[in-house]
Design a protein around this motif. Structure first.
Motif: not given
Length: 815
Positions: A3-5, A48-49, A80-81, A33-35
């Motif tokens: 899953g994405r976290i 980091v997402e 985090l969400r 990763l994004g963030g």
């Protein structure tokens, strides 16, 4: 399919000014990763997402592949969400943390990197005629360059440094904002078009090279221009440099300045050179006239000068360089390294560089300016602190001109201000490891870990000589750079300003202040004058042993051997030849040398023959053997000195091992008077025949405390000398005798207390001959021996010992 976290990451340690944000950016984008990532007063924060496996991989590589100058102490995470963000960005630095405001009682956790020698990549550019920074004396990147000496506050951003006045040109700004570039978010980044400039002037400030920037450096009080890129909106308080005056075109490289400076050195002139942490005085190391002139003008009669060699091969032409020494010389810290002189290399250096010394303090270039100058000169130079003896190093331009104008013939300087003065560090190889003798540039302000934590914030004020201070909070002990001897107003000001700077950088408000027991130390007086703190007096020699314990990550108890020149005892006498049973929290005086008078008090430190008179009187109640040269040399003053000592007139008693070494040095004709602290003992060690195995005996009385008859050693030395034994053999037998005394005392104390660990501390153990003999004897008897490595065994380590005592007692009180 995972899953994405989104995960918040907090990284604490030395993670600012070392390329950590660019590293995080590259790592995150490489993993898709994004963030975001940014600096704040606690260190580095990131979010980091992405796919959970990629986030997990990110957290592993974050610690495994950190930049070479980074020191990660702790990584914490929280969930985090997810926001759906796929882009990764570098966020603006947060002066109060990502939340925007500091919580009550919140303490900064940012650690500041030490100044670091020029890296291989920058050196390659420096030497590349096709590179736009070819020959530029201020080249740097995220992996090297100035850090501690230019930082005013945290978070570490350009506006918080003395580079804030130099606005980046378009080319530098492009590199600064390019994640693929080595200078991505490198705060001191600059080039000849926009950065600091060199100038070469005579002592009056007149330019001596066509491309000098001006007759004087830019005024420090001129307004600054902030650089582009993430930074707090307002610059911090304090002086900043001005940008170059309109109409003065920047030089591509200061080749003319460097060439002219090298020519001055070749001509035998003394050059003041502005380095990372202050001014140095330079001279051609092969020119006797130049080095003698420097020695005379600096009022430094005998103390050895350090030498800078162009590279490791040049250092090997002067000294014996083993693998440990080579690693120290070429490390990013670039300290002065004490090494044995190479046989037959004396002709390469002037005799005045290090007269009568078998060792040489040698270092390699650590700034681009040094590399350029040594490359142009193609010969070693003397490079010593820019001061008159006993003064702190000059670091402000106007002060340097005033204080060094009578010493230097010319000034090689620049317009980047130094915020905090920092001397060169001094180390030596010992047992295949580094042993620090002066901890300063390249080491400070990086923290030391302790085996105990601080229950409350602590300030430890150190001693009087070789002064340092230490601030402690949680698990960190921040030992300051070398301050010097607190014997004048300028050094005291450096001490107090340094404390305020460290308090600001690390956001520490001391609640406990530890200090030496000596009431006349300026560091003690400073402590006693503070308001709203709990004061803690720490006996000098206990602090020495606690420092050795802390240096080795141990708490004790141990048999502590603390040998030095002077230290205020709990009985208000002068200690210095001490055997303690100690742990971090407390100690018992378990033994010491028999006290003898110091005729004339402090004068006996400057004139070792006085200690010879005192010890010979104790050794020979009926009078010394006739013909001792020291008595002949001092015949007119000898009777008065004996009378002063016997009547106790201005003659405090001392158990000092340092004064015992002084006495034997005077008896052997090594030195009747000294020009610097410890000179007689240093030269006595140099005199000793290292192949001699004989040892003088000394009686040790039983009971508590044990009492060692130091006069027995002096008598044996005088008898041997009178019998015609050569001074080198006598000196060696004395050293071996002292080692034997330590061995026998430690055996007796092991029987009494059941302890098998010995800690050696105090300035006397800077003596390699003695230390090697002691360690060999004790390990042969089954002892485990602790010696210093991270902080000096001399008084430069006292502040760490005081802080460790405060931490241990704080834990006891809390428990």
């Amino acid at each position: 399919m995972t899953g994405r976290i989104r995960t918040a990451v907090r990284v604490e340690g030395i993670v600012q000014g070392v390329g950590f944000r660019p590293f995080v950016y590259s790592l995150a984008t490489g993993l898709g990763l994004g963030g975001l990532v940014g600096n704040d007063p606690d260190g580095v924060f990131a979010e980091v997402e992405g796919d959970s496996s990629a986030v997990g991989r990110f957290l592993v590589l974050l610690e495994q592949q950190a930049p070479p100058l980074a020191r990660i102490e702790r990584v914490t995470t929280r969930d985090l969400r997810p926001t759906g963000s796929a882009e990764f960005v570098i966020a603006a630095s947060q002066p109060a943390g990502p939340g925007g405001s500091a919580a009550p009682g919140r303490v900064r956790r940012t650690l500041i990197s030490a100044d670091t020698a020029t890296c291989a990549d920058c050196l390659a550019e420096l030497a590349d005629p096709a590179d736009r920074r070819f020959g530029y004396a201020f080249i740097n990147c995220t992996n090297c360059g100035p850090r501690f000496t230019i930082v005013r506050d945290v978070p570490y951003d350009r506006a918080q440094t003395t580079m804030s006045g130099f606005e980046m040109c378009a080319a530098c700004a492009a590199e600064y904002h390019d994640p693929a570039d080595r200078r991505f978010h490198a705060q001191p980044a600059c080039c000849p078009a926009c950065g600091p400039r060199l100038c070469l002037t005579d002592a009056s400030g007149e330019p001596l090279a066509a491309d000098s920037l001006a007759a004087e450096p830019w005024p420090a009080e001129a307004p600054a221009t902030a650089a582009p890129g993430p930074a707090p909106a307002a610059a911090p308080p304090g002086p900043t440099p001005a940008t170059a005056p309109p109409g003065l075109a920047p030089a591509r490289a200061s080749t003319g300045v460097i060439a002219a400076a090298a020519e001055l050195l070749r001509a035998g002139q003394v050059l003041a050179v502005k380095g990372l942490g202050g001014y140095h005085l330079a001279a051609d190391a092969a020119s006797e006239d130049a080095v003698a002139a420097l020695r005379g003008r600096k009022h430094r009669e005998d103390k050895p000068f350090a030498v800078m060699a162009g590279d490791l091969a040049a250092a090997r032409q002067l000294c014996e360089v083993d693998a440990t020494a080579a690693a120290l010389l070429t490390s990013p810290r670039r300290p002065i390294v004490l090494l044995p002189r190479r046989t037959g290399a004396a002709a390469a250096l002037a005799g005045s560089v290090a007269p009568g010394n078998r060792q040489l303090g040698i270092m390699l270039p650590y700034t681009p300016l040094h590399h350029l100058l040594l490359g142009e000169l193609a010969a070693p130079i003397v490079l010593t602190s820019g001061n008159v003896s006993d003064e702190p190093i000059a670091y402000a331009d106007s002060d340097a001109r005033q204080r060094l104008g009578g010493i230097a013939d010319a000034f090689l300087t620049h317009d980047r201000p130094i915020h905090i003065r920092t001397d060169d560090s001094v180390v030596r190889p010992a047992g295949g490891r580094e042993s620090v003798l002066r901890r300063s540039r390249g080491y400070a302000p990086e923290p030391l870990g302790l085996p105990v934590r601080f229950a409350r914030p602590v300030l430890a004020c150190g001693a009087e000589l070789k002064s340092t201070f230490c601030l402690g909070i949680r698990g960190h002990a921040f030992v300051s750079h070398h301050i010097g001897d607190l014997e004048n107003a300028e050094t005291l000001r450096s001490f107090t300003e340094g404390i305020e700077h460290f308090r600001r950088l690390f956001d520490i408000v001391p609640e406990v202040v530890a200090h030496d027991l000596h009431p006349d130390y300026l560091s003690t007086k400073y402590a006693l004058a503070l308001d709203d703190v709990e004061l803690l007096g720490v006996q000098h020699h206990h602090a020495h042993i606690a420092s050795c314990l802390a240096d080795n990550g141990e708490t004790g108890p141990v048999i502590g051997v603390a040998f030095d020149g002077t230290g205020y005892g709990t009985d208000a006498t002068i200690w210095g030849g001490e055997f303690l049973v100690a742990d971090l929290a407390g100690f018992e005086r378990a033994g010491h040398f028999e006290p003898v008078p110091m005729p004339g008090g402090a004068a006996a430190i400057r004139q070792p023959w006085r200690m010879a008179a005192s010890y010979l009187a104790a050794a020979y109640p009926g009078g010394p053997p006739p013909g001792l040269a020291v008595m002949t040399r001092q015949a007119r003053r000898w009777p008065a000195m004996l009378a002063m000592a016997s009547r106790g007139i201005n003659s405090p008693v001392t158990s000092s091992a340092g004064r015992l070494f002084d006495a034997v040095a005077a008896v052997l004709g090594v030195r009747d008077e000294v020009s610097y602290e410890g000179q007689a003992a240093i030269e006595l060690e140099q005199l000793a025949d290292v192949t001699e195995a004989g040892a003088y005996p000394a009686a040790i009385s039983g009971g508590t405390p044990l009492r060692v008859a130091g006069a027995d050693l002096v008598r044996a030395a005088a008898d041997d000398l009178a019998a015609g034994t050569g001074p080198p053999v006598v000196a060696a037998r004395f050293h071996n005798g002292v080692a034997g005394v330590i061995e026998q005392a430690c055996l007796a104390l092991r029987d009494q207390h059941g302890l098998s660990v010995v800690a050696l501390s105090g300035g006397v153990f800077q003596n390699l001959l003695l230390t090697d003999r002691v360690v060999t004897r004790l390990t042969g008897r089954g002892f485990r021996v602790l010696v210093h490595h991270r902080v000096p065994c001399n008084d430069g380590g006292i502040s760490l010992g005081q802080a460790a005592v405060a931490a241990a007692r704080g834990q006891s009180a809390a428990g």
